[in-house]
Design a protein around this motif. Structure first.
Motif, PDB file in Angstrom:
ATOM      1  N   ASP A   1      15.385  -0.294   3.938  1.00 21.51           N
ATOM      2  CA  ASP A   1      14.714  -0.613   2.688  1.00 21.51           C
ATOM      3  C   ASP A   1      15.711  -0.636   1.532  1.00 21.51           C
ATOM      4  O   ASP A   1      16.770  -0.001   1.579  1.00 21.51           O
ATOM      5  CB  ASP A   1      13.636   0.429   2.391  1.00 21.51           C
ATOM      6  CG  ASP A   1      12.412   0.279   3.285  1.00 21.51           C
ATOM      7  OD1 ASP A   1      12.290  -0.779   3.923  1.00 21.51           O
ATOM      8  OD2 ASP A   1      11.601   1.208   3.334  1.00 21.51           O
ATOM      9  N   THR A   2      15.339  -1.352   0.489  1.00 20.54           N
ATOM     10  CA  THR A   2      16.145  -1.376  -0.725  1.00 20.54           C
ATOM     11  C   THR A   2      16.101  -0.006  -1.391  1.00 20.54           C
ATOM     12  O   THR A   2      15.054   0.636  -1.441  1.00 20.54           O
ATOM     13  CB  THR A   2      15.595  -2.422  -1.710  1.00 20.54           C
ATOM     14  OG1 THR A   2      15.490  -3.678  -1.037  1.00 20.54           O
ATOM     15  CG2 THR A   2      16.491  -2.556  -2.925  1.00 20.54           C
TER      16      THR A   2
ATOM     17  N   ALA B   1      13.671   8.506   3.271  1.00 21.47           N
ATOM     18  CA  ALA B   1      13.924   7.663   4.442  1.00 21.47           C
ATOM     19  C   ALA B   1      13.746   8.458   5.728  1.00 21.47           C
ATOM     20  O   ALA B   1      13.176   7.959   6.714  1.00 21.47           O
ATOM     21  CB  ALA B   1      15.329   7.079   4.370  1.00 21.47           C
TER      22      ALA B   1
ATOM     23  N   ARG C   1       7.917  -7.400  -3.844  1.00 21.70           N
ATOM     24  CA  ARG C   1       8.229  -7.153  -2.429  1.00 21.70           C
ATOM     25  C   ARG C   1       9.036  -5.875  -2.266  1.00 21.70           C
ATOM     26  O   ARG C   1       8.835  -5.108  -1.308  1.00 21.70           O
ATOM     27  CB  ARG C   1       8.968  -8.347  -1.837  1.00 21.70           C
ATOM     28  CG  ARG C   1       8.090  -9.587  -1.667  1.00 21.70           C
ATOM     29  CD  ARG C   1       8.745 -10.633  -0.801  1.00 21.70           C
ATOM     30  NE  ARG C   1       9.901 -11.249  -1.434  1.00 21.70           N
ATOM     31  CZ  ARG C   1       9.834 -12.316  -2.223  1.00 21.70           C
ATOM     32  NH1 ARG C   1       8.662 -12.862  -2.485  1.00 21.70           N
ATOM     33  NH2 ARG C   1      10.925 -12.834  -2.747  1.00 21.70           N
ATOM     34  N   ALA C   2       9.958  -5.618  -3.197  1.00 22.70           N
ATOM     35  CA  ALA C   2      10.782  -4.408  -3.108  1.00 22.70           C
ATOM     36  C   ALA C   2       9.932  -3.147  -3.282  1.00 22.70           C
ATOM     37  O   ALA C   2      10.173  -2.136  -2.606  1.00 22.70           O
ATOM     38  CB  ALA C   2      11.892  -4.446  -4.159  1.00 22.70           C
TER      39      ALA C   2
ATOM     40  N   GLU D   1      16.100   9.824  -2.133  1.00 21.16           N
ATOM     41  CA  GLU D   1      15.927   8.596  -1.364  1.00 21.16           C
ATOM     42  C   GLU D   1      16.223   8.849   0.113  1.00 21.16           C
ATOM     43  O   GLU D   1      15.485   8.390   0.997  1.00 21.16           O
ATOM     44  CB  GLU D   1      16.876   7.514  -1.881  1.00 21.16           C
ATOM     45  CG  GLU D   1      16.500   6.956  -3.240  1.00 21.16           C
ATOM     46  CD  GLU D   1      17.476   5.901  -3.718  1.00 21.16           C
ATOM     47  OE1 GLU D   1      17.071   5.027  -4.489  1.00 21.16           O
ATOM     48  OE2 GLU D   1      18.665   5.948  -3.328  1.00 21.16           O
TER      49      GLU D   1
ATOM     50  N   GLU E   1       7.969  -1.829  -0.098  1.00 15.84           N
ATOM     51  CA  GLU E   1       8.676  -1.317   1.077  1.00 15.84           C
ATOM     52  C   GLU E   1       8.295   0.141   1.314  1.00 15.84           C
ATOM     53  O   GLU E   1       7.873   0.858   0.403  1.00 15.84           O
ATOM     54  CB  GLU E   1      10.189  -1.465   0.883  1.00 15.84           C
ATOM     55  CG  GLU E   1      10.654  -2.914   0.851  1.00 15.84           C
ATOM     56  CD  GLU E   1      12.140  -3.062   0.608  1.00 15.84           C
ATOM     57  OE1 GLU E   1      12.674  -4.138   0.918  1.00 15.84           O
ATOM     58  OE2 GLU E   1      12.773  -2.111   0.096  1.00 15.84           O
ATOM     59  N   SER E   2       8.475   0.585   2.537  1.00 12.19           N
ATOM     60  CA  SER E   2       7.977   1.912   2.925  1.00 12.19           C
ATOM     61  C   SER E   2       8.668   3.043   2.174  1.00 12.19           C
ATOM     62  O   SER E   2       8.026   4.043   1.843  1.00 12.19           O
ATOM     63  CB  SER E   2       8.134   2.105   4.435  1.00 12.19           C
ATOM     64  OG  SER E   2       9.497   1.997   4.816  1.00 12.19           O
ATOM     65  N   LEU E   3       9.966   2.919   1.886  1.00 10.14           N
ATOM     66  CA  LEU E   3      10.664   3.992   1.178  1.00 10.14           C
ATOM     67  C   LEU E   3      10.150   4.108  -0.254  1.00 10.14           C
ATOM     68  O   LEU E   3       9.927   5.214  -0.753  1.00 10.14           O
ATOM     69  CB  LEU E   3      12.175   3.743   1.187  1.00 10.14           C
ATOM     70  CG  LEU E   3      13.026   4.800   0.461  1.00 10.14           C
ATOM     71  CD1 LEU E   3      12.723   6.200   0.970  1.00 10.14           C
ATOM     72  CD2 LEU E   3      14.515   4.479   0.604  1.00 10.14           C
ATOM     73  N   TRP E   4       9.958   2.975  -0.919  1.00  8.83           N
ATOM     74  CA  TRP E   4       9.383   3.016  -2.267  1.00  8.83           C
ATOM     75  C   TRP E   4       8.008   3.660  -2.229  1.00  8.83           C
ATOM     76  O   TRP E   4       7.689   4.524  -3.054  1.00  8.83           O
ATOM     77  CB  TRP E   4       9.287   1.603  -2.849  1.00  8.83           C
ATOM     78  CG  TRP E   4       8.654   1.573  -4.210  1.00  8.83           C
ATOM     79  CD1 TRP E   4       7.322   1.630  -4.496  1.00  8.83           C
ATOM     80  CD2 TRP E   4       9.327   1.534  -5.469  1.00  8.83           C
ATOM     81  NE1 TRP E   4       7.114   1.600  -5.848  1.00  8.83           N
ATOM     82  CE2 TRP E   4       8.319   1.549  -6.476  1.00  8.83           C
ATOM     83  CE3 TRP E   4      10.671   1.463  -5.844  1.00  8.83           C
ATOM     84  CZ2 TRP E   4       8.637   1.506  -7.835  1.00  8.83           C
ATOM     85  CZ3 TRP E   4      10.982   1.418  -7.197  1.00  8.83           C
ATOM     86  CH2 TRP E   4       9.973   1.440  -8.163  1.00  8.83           C
TER      87      TRP E   4
ATOM     88  N   THR F   1      16.244  -0.686  -7.266  1.00 11.21           N
ATOM     89  CA  THR F   1      15.087  -1.459  -7.719  1.00 11.21           C
ATOM     90  C   THR F   1      14.708  -1.100  -9.152  1.00 11.21           C
ATOM     91  O   THR F   1      14.447  -1.975  -9.985  1.00 11.21           O
ATOM     92  CB  THR F   1      13.890  -1.218  -6.789  1.00 11.21           C
ATOM     93  OG1 THR F   1      14.226  -1.653  -5.465  1.00 11.21           O
ATOM     94  CG2 THR F   1      12.657  -1.965  -7.259  1.00 11.21           C
TER      95      THR F   1
ATOM     96  N   ASN G   1      10.114   8.918   6.506  1.00  4.20           N
ATOM     97  CA  ASN G   1       9.559   7.707   7.114  1.00  4.20           C
ATOM     98  C   ASN G   1       9.984   7.554   8.573  1.00  4.20           C
ATOM     99  O   ASN G   1       9.264   6.949   9.374  1.00  4.20           O
ATOM    100  CB  ASN G   1       9.986   6.473   6.318  1.00  4.20           C
ATOM    101  CG  ASN G   1       9.233   6.340   5.007  1.00  4.20           C
ATOM    102  OD1 ASN G   1       8.180   6.942   4.823  1.00  4.20           O
ATOM    103  ND2 ASN G   1       9.777   5.566   4.088  1.00  4.20           N
TER     104      ASN G   1
END
Length: 247
Positions: free
Chosen positions: A103-104, A67, A185-186, A63, A189-192, A109, A70
């Motif tokens: 991001d989450t 990040a 929505r989660a 993760e 996100e860009s990290l997902w 998630t 990104n």
């Protein structure tokens, strides 16, 4: 003497936000880059080695690296590893000045999805009815042949979202539908998206996901709540493996 505690009237937006674990790991890696331990152009240690050195799980390291990808600090190369970009220092300075909500955690998630989505599928199975819209979406997913093409990959991901949200609509429960929207929505996100696109990168894997989707749908249509919940759990566990632990 009596004491009373006045209610906290601090606006929610002003409360201190505790950083997520992957954010702390990303900060540690950035400090190592700034300190010259990992200079521009160098290769980061393998995920397993970083996880051991930092005392966290491999999923958290992935993760953190996602990040940093990104943020334009790191570049990952399939079967080669993660490398510090030449403009890493400049990008880190720019990111520090941005007040962007992180991001989450995808792991968080996925943990929530494992707890919630099998139940949503079981509620959907109570109707025991077929759904033409889900069947249409599954047919469209099978027609996507080239996940290396950005447009086709976006289409495939859109169909994937529609599939999971349509299951929630089949429950007829407005609260479950809203919960599914929060999850949607989660996972947008860009990290997902970064970790998902790295994990689901070939047609064979995408076909396997569609096959699992069909198992879920057929169990729901047959009114088999136990099978529907089982297949959803199996599917999300595979997503977690592909996104966060697979080589």
């Amino acid at each position: 003497m009596n004491f009373s505690i006045a209610p906290d009237k601090t606006p929610p937006d002003s409360l201190v936000r505790l950083p997520q674990l992957y954010e702390l790991v990303a900060d540690r890696i950035k400090k190592s880059i700034q300190g010259g331990i990992y200079p521009p152009g160098s290769r980061l240690p393998a995920e397993r080695d970083l996880a051991t050195a930092l005392g966290v799980g491999r999923a958290t390291v992935r993760e953190a690296i996602g990040a940093l990808v990104n943020q334009g600090v790191i570049q990952t190369r399939r079967n080669a590893g993660s490398f510090v970009l030449e403009q890493a220092q400049e990008r880190m300075c720019a990111v520090e000045g941005d007040a962007i909500q992180p991001d989450t955690s995808p792991l968080a998630t996925l943990t929530a999805r494992l707890a919630i989505e099998p139940l949503i599928a079981q509620f959907a199975a109570a109707s025991g009815k077929r759904d033409p819209e889900i069947e249409r979406v599954l047919d469209l997913m099978e027609q996507v042949s080239n996940l290396s093409d950005p447009q086709q990959r976006r289409q495939w991901n859109q169909f994937d979202h529609q599939f999971h949200q349509r299951i929630a609509h089949m429950t007829g429960n407005p609260l479950l539908i809203e919960v599914a929207s929060v999850i949607a929505r989660a996972v947008d996100e860009s990290l997902w998206r970064q970790l998902r696109d790295e994990g689901i990168h070939d047609p064979a894997r995408a076909r396997l996901y569609v096959y699992e989707h069909r198992l879920i749908y057929e169990a729901i249509a047959a009114g088999n709540a136990e099978a529907a919940g089982f297949y959803v759990r199996q599917h999300i566990e595979r997503v977690q493996k592909d996104m966060l632990t697979a080589v």
